[in-house]
Scaffold this motif. Structure first.
Motif, PDB file in Angstrom:
ATOM      1  N   GLU A  32       0.809  -1.207   0.000  1.00  0.00           N
ATOM      2  CA  GLU A  32       0.000   0.000   0.000  1.00  0.00           C
ATOM      3  C   GLU A  32       0.845   1.262   0.000  1.00  0.00           C
ATOM      4  O   GLU A  32       0.323   2.354  -0.207  1.00  0.00           O
ATOM      5  CB  GLU A  32      -0.945  -0.001   1.208  1.00  0.00           C
ATOM      6  N   ALA A  33       2.149   1.114   0.226  1.00  0.00           N
ATOM      7  CA  ALA A  33       3.032   2.282   0.204  1.00  0.00           C
ATOM      8  C   ALA A  33       4.452   1.840  -0.123  1.00  0.00           C
ATOM      9  O   ALA A  33       4.864   0.727   0.224  1.00  0.00           O
ATOM     10  CB  ALA A  33       3.013   3.010   1.546  1.00  0.00           C
ATOM     11  N   VAL A  34       5.168   2.696  -0.828  1.00  0.00           N
ATOM     12  CA  VAL A  34       6.572   2.456  -1.166  1.00  0.00           C
ATOM     13  C   VAL A  34       7.375   3.664  -0.714  1.00  0.00           C
ATOM     14  O   VAL A  34       7.006   4.811  -1.000  1.00  0.00           O
ATOM     15  CB  VAL A  34       6.753   2.249  -2.683  1.00  0.00           C
ATOM     16  N   LEU A  35       8.464   3.401   0.000  1.00  0.00           N
ATOM     17  CA  LEU A  35       9.285   4.483   0.532  1.00  0.00           C
ATOM     18  C   LEU A  35      10.750   4.214   0.253  1.00  0.00           C
ATOM     19  O   LEU A  35      11.168   3.066   0.037  1.00  0.00           O
ATOM     20  CB  LEU A  35       9.084   4.646   2.043  1.00  0.00           C
ATOM     21  N   THR A  36      11.550   5.263   0.260  1.00  0.00           N
ATOM     22  CA  THR A  36      12.999   5.121   0.144  1.00  0.00           C
ATOM     23  C   THR A  36      13.578   4.863   1.535  1.00  0.00           C
ATOM     24  O   THR A  36      12.915   5.125   2.547  1.00  0.00           O
ATOM     25  CB  THR A  36      13.623   6.400  -0.425  1.00  0.00           C
ATOM     26  N   PRO A  37      14.807   4.358   1.639  1.00  0.00           N
ATOM     27  CA  PRO A  37      15.422   4.138   2.949  1.00  0.00           C
ATOM     28  C   PRO A  37      15.541   5.411   3.788  1.00  0.00           C
ATOM     29  O   PRO A  37      15.636   5.333   5.010  1.00  0.00           O
ATOM     30  CB  PRO A  37      16.798   3.577   2.591  1.00  0.00           C
ATOM     31  N   SER A  38      15.495   6.579   3.148  1.00  0.00           N
ATOM     32  CA  SER A  38      15.564   7.839   3.890  1.00  0.00           C
ATOM     33  C   SER A  38      14.209   8.218   4.481  1.00  0.00           C
ATOM     34  O   SER A  38      14.104   9.187   5.239  1.00  0.00           O
ATOM     35  CB  SER A  38      16.050   8.966   2.976  1.00  0.00           C
ATOM     36  N   GLY A  39      13.164   7.469   4.137  1.00  0.00           N
ATOM     37  CA  GLY A  39      11.841   7.745   4.664  1.00  0.00           C
ATOM     38  C   GLY A  39      10.974   8.575   3.747  1.00  0.00           C
ATOM     39  O   GLY A  39       9.863   8.959   4.128  1.00  0.00           O
ATOM     40  N   ARG A  40      11.428   8.823   2.524  1.00  0.00           N
ATOM     41  CA  ARG A  40      10.620   9.619   1.591  1.00  0.00           C
ATOM     42  C   ARG A  40       9.572   8.727   0.946  1.00  0.00           C
ATOM     43  O   ARG A  40       9.875   7.667   0.397  1.00  0.00           O
ATOM     44  CB  ARG A  40      11.509  10.255   0.526  1.00  0.00           C
ATOM     45  N   LEU A  41       8.323   9.170   1.014  1.00  0.00           N
ATOM     46  CA  LEU A  41       7.220   8.403   0.460  1.00  0.00           C
ATOM     47  C   LEU A  41       7.141   8.604  -1.048  1.00  0.00           C
ATOM     48  O   LEU A  41       7.017   9.713  -1.536  1.00  0.00           O
ATOM     49  CB  LEU A  41       5.904   8.847   1.115  1.00  0.00           C
ATOM     50  N   LEU A  42       7.197   7.502  -1.794  1.00  0.00           N
ATOM     51  CA  LEU A  42       7.132   7.564  -3.249  1.00  0.00           C
ATOM     52  C   LEU A  42       5.728   7.245  -3.770  1.00  0.00           C
ATOM     53  O   LEU A  42       5.320   7.741  -4.825  1.00  0.00           O
ATOM     54  CB  LEU A  42       8.125   6.574  -3.859  1.00  0.00           C
ATOM     55  N   HIS A  43       5.017   6.405  -3.036  1.00  0.00           N
ATOM     56  CA  HIS A  43       3.691   5.983  -3.496  1.00  0.00           C
ATOM     57  C   HIS A  43       2.881   5.550  -2.290  1.00  0.00           C
ATOM     58  O   HIS A  43       3.394   4.923  -1.355  1.00  0.00           O
ATOM     59  CB  HIS A  43       3.812   4.809  -4.467  1.00  0.00           C
ATOM     60  N   ALA A  44       1.586   5.898  -2.292  1.00  0.00           N
ATOM     61  CA  ALA A  44       0.681   5.457  -1.226  1.00  0.00           C
ATOM     62  C   ALA A  44      -0.727   5.333  -1.787  1.00  0.00           C
ATOM     63  O   ALA A  44      -1.147   6.128  -2.628  1.00  0.00           O
ATOM     64  CB  ALA A  44       0.703   6.443  -0.061  1.00  0.00           C
ATOM     65  N   GLU A  45      -1.430   4.320  -1.341  1.00  0.00           N
ATOM     66  CA  GLU A  45      -2.804   4.123  -1.776  1.00  0.00           C
ATOM     67  C   GLU A  45      -3.625   3.612  -0.615  1.00  0.00           C
ATOM     68  O   GLU A  45      -3.093   3.286   0.454  1.00  0.00           O
ATOM     69  CB  GLU A  45      -2.877   3.155  -2.954  1.00  0.00           C
ATOM     70  N   SER A  46      -4.937   3.508  -0.821  1.00  0.00           N
ATOM     71  CA  SER A  46      -5.855   3.059   0.206  1.00  0.00           C
ATOM     72  C   SER A  46      -5.670   3.906   1.462  1.00  0.00           C
ATOM     73  O   SER A  46      -5.430   5.098   1.375  1.00  0.00           O
ATOM     74  CB  SER A  46      -5.624   1.574   0.489  1.00  0.00           C
TER      75      SER A  46
END
Length: 259
Positions: free
Chosen positions: A22-36
């Motif tokens: 439901e979410a994809v993030l980089t190791p630095s904590g930056r959110l690249l994608h989120a759904e639902s």
């Protein structure tokens, strides 16, 4: 144990269907994608903070301050997501949040979060353990436990264990008895029969909420004797305390109470 349980649930869930994160993030904590539900502002912030904390915990902190590192690495994020590594074909590493909430039958119209907490109460987990496993504040867990107790009309956690076990039967591996099943309406007669009269008298009183000292007086024995009998029962059934024992045994078989 918390992380092993979360990992097993996730593996079983993903084996049934190819569910995207439901979410994809980089190791630095930056959110690249989120759904639902992960797309809400509060959950986005929780996921970003969880990734930063996890990355910090898996770095030097685990050698210099292992207890702090362990505290940062929650069992679940916001009581819902497990975060796992995913490496792309180009070698870049990302963190993917998969929905992995605790699942159980809903016996009393509990909210999803109350149901999660109730499941851990049945397992005999303490408030700090539940907070750690679900990634919640201890104050939040305390409030949810109170709500669960109120909805069950129960005064003690052990009462919830008996009621919850009666509504949602489960299977347990008990030495000497294969695939023991907690039977509705909440009594496992086969396991109750494995108790001696003395053990049963003690167990019934303890599960009714009486302290060991009170049980000892009623039985005319020492507190040490009561505790030794309880310890023997816990070891026989492979449980960690009265909450798990209440879940396993259910109510005493009707008409067979031992005084």
């Amino acid at each position: 144990l918390t992380h092993v349980g979360a990992g097993l649930r996730l593996r079983l869930t993903l084996s049934r269907a190819s569910l995207p994160g439901e979410a994809v993030l980089t190791p630095s904590g930056r959110l690249l994608h989120a759904e639902s539900s992960a797309a809400s502002a509060g959950h986005r912030a929780a996921l970003e903070a969880a990734v930063r904390n996890t990355e910090r915990a898996r770095g030097r902190l685990r050698q210099t301050q292992p207890e702090e590192a362990l505290a940062l690495w929650k069992g679940l994020v916001a009581g819902r997501w497990s975060i796992v590594d995913w490496v792309d074909t180009d070698g870049r590493r990302y963190l993917v949040a998969h929905a992995n909430a605790v699942s159980a039958r809903d016996p009393r119209a509990l909210s999803p979060r109350e149901l999660d907490v109730a499941e851990y109460v049945v397992q005999g987990r303490s408030t700090p353990e539940i907070a750690y496993a679900l990634g919640l504040a201890e104050g939040t867990v305390t409030r949810l436990v109170r709500s669960v107790l109120r909805k069950f009309g129960a005064a003690r956690r052990s009462d919830v264990a008996g009621l919850f076990g009666a509504v949602a039967p489960f299977r347990a591996n008990v030495p000497g008895l294969r695939d023991a099943t907690v039977l509705t309406p909440g009594s496992n007669e086969a396991l109750w029969r494995r108790l001696s009269d003395a053990e049963r008298a003690v167990v019934e009183q303890v599960l009714a909420g009486r302290r060991a000292a009170t049980v000892a007086v009623s039985r005319g024995v020492s507190v040490k004797t009561v505790n030794n009998q309880l310890g023997a029962v816990y070891a026989r059934f492979g449980v960690r305390g009265k909450t798990e024992l209440a879940t396993l045994l259910g109510r005493p078989p009707s008409g067979e109470a031992v005084g």
